[in-house]
Scaffold this active site. Structure first.
Site: not given
Length: 361
Positions: A12-13, A40, A157, A185, A189, A211, A245, A252, A338
């Site tokens: 579900t994500g 869920s 990624c 990025q 992400g 990261e 970011r 990316h 990404n």
């Protein structure tokens, strides 16, 4: 060919939804099982993601009516799938435990998560680079006393855009001594809802937790080799990374400077190496493999996320702005999608490679 039934953990994500979108009409794999958190569980997939289906297009009809199971209930998965893609959103130890429980119960796991990336007998693959690392799977099974189960992972990624072009040069006989990398990025992400609009609009955030370290450490394992019962890092390459970011939805970008160990190729040689590069996924005609893993653009203002991220199923790396570097030897700009190449699509390609090698039979 009869399709292999597969499950998606964390379905579900955002990453789980991307697996479901990308696996629609896959020639080898069919989603027959979806699992997520207990809140869920018991709902149809369509009801579980009602109001928060984040993908373009409708929910695939074949998945919409599947009943979401509790991801921790491994017995529920056994009758319905031969292996699972893992995109569960838990703390690291919980992910380690859950994925190992699936593998111990004869359900292989191909994971998007970082928990097992530095486990010494778990392959972390970019299939164009280290397809041979899949061959540690029988060793992993022997190490753990597992029968049919195993765990394989994809890398972060942020490394996807520049690893293939660097590897292509190494494979062509130009060993690399060091890399200096700055990533730009995309907000996707960070997952959903990710970075707040207040923080990212009209702004750049020069910090993404973990990261820099992932970008400096994960390539060493990918460039490494199997020795005995483990994968040994290639520590001959020094990497310095800074990750930012930026207000882009998908794609990316990495600005990369390369120092070679001894001889340096000319610009023309570099481009020719990139354009000729093919690897095992292309030779095996894997469904998710891009026809050309590396695409070089000669325009001064490319690559750009809006124009280049979706190239060849969003699985190709697009490169531009190759120049001499005043500090290192050469520099270039690279782009990858990404959430496709860098996430679900990269894991699907890894699963295809593992199947082609006979480890999913």
């Amino acid at each position: 060919m009869q399709k292999i039934p597969v499950g998606v953990l964390g379905a579900t994500g955002m990453v789980g939804q991307n697996y479901i979108r990308l696996l629609q009409n896959h020639p080898w794999f069919e989603v027959t099982y979806v699992a997520a958190s207990p809140r869920s569980a018991g709902k149809t997939f369509a009801d579980a993601v009602a109001g928060r289906w984040l993908m373009d297009g409708d929910i695939p009809a074949a998945v919409a009516g599947l009943i979401v199971q509790d991801a921790s209930n491994i017995e529920a998965a056994k009758p319905h799938c031969r292996f699972v893609f893992s995109a569960v959103e838990l703390d690291k130890q919980a992910i380690l435990d859950l994925e190992e429980r699936y593998a111990a119960n004869d359900i292989p796991v191909v994971s998007n998560n970082s928990a097992h990336r530095h486990t010494s007998d778990v392959p972390m693959m970019i299939p164009e680079i280290n397809a041979a690392h899949a061959d540690i799977i029988p060793i992993q099974r022997k190490n753990r006393g597992w029968n049919k189960g195993f765990i394989a992972v994809k890398p972060n990624c942020s490394v996807q855009s520049y690893m293939a072009p660097v590897y292509a040069l190494m494979k062509a006989g130009y060993p690399v001594a060091s890399l200096v990398i700055t990533t730009l990025q995309a907000v996707s992400g960070a997952g959903y809802p990710g970075v707040s609009s207040w923080d990212i609009i009209d702004n750049i955030v020069p910090f993404i937790k973990g990261e820099d370290e992932k970008s400096e450490q994960e390539p060493l394992k990918i460039f490494g080799r199997i020795e005995g019962n483990r994968i040994v890092d290639d520590t001959s390459i020094r990497i310095s990374a800074q990750c930012n970011r930026v207000p882009v939805i998908d794609g990316h970008v990495a600005s990369v400077s390369v120092k070679f160990r001894d001889k340096k190729p000319s610009k023309e040689e570099v481009i020719a190496i990139w354009e000729a590069f093919r690897a095992e996924p292309q030779e095996l005609n894997l469904p998710f493999a891009p026809e050309r893993p590396i695409i070089y653009r000669r325009e001064d203002n490319r690559p750009q996320p809006k124009k280049d991220r979706d190239t060849d199923k969003a699985m190709a790396v697009t490169i531009g702005r190759l120049r001499n570097c005043n500090v290192q030897d050469i520099r270039f700009v690279a782009l990858s999608h990404n959430t496709v190449r860098g996430a679900a699509g990269g894991a699907i390609l890894g699963a295809e490679l593992i199947k082609a090698k006979g480890y999913l039979e």
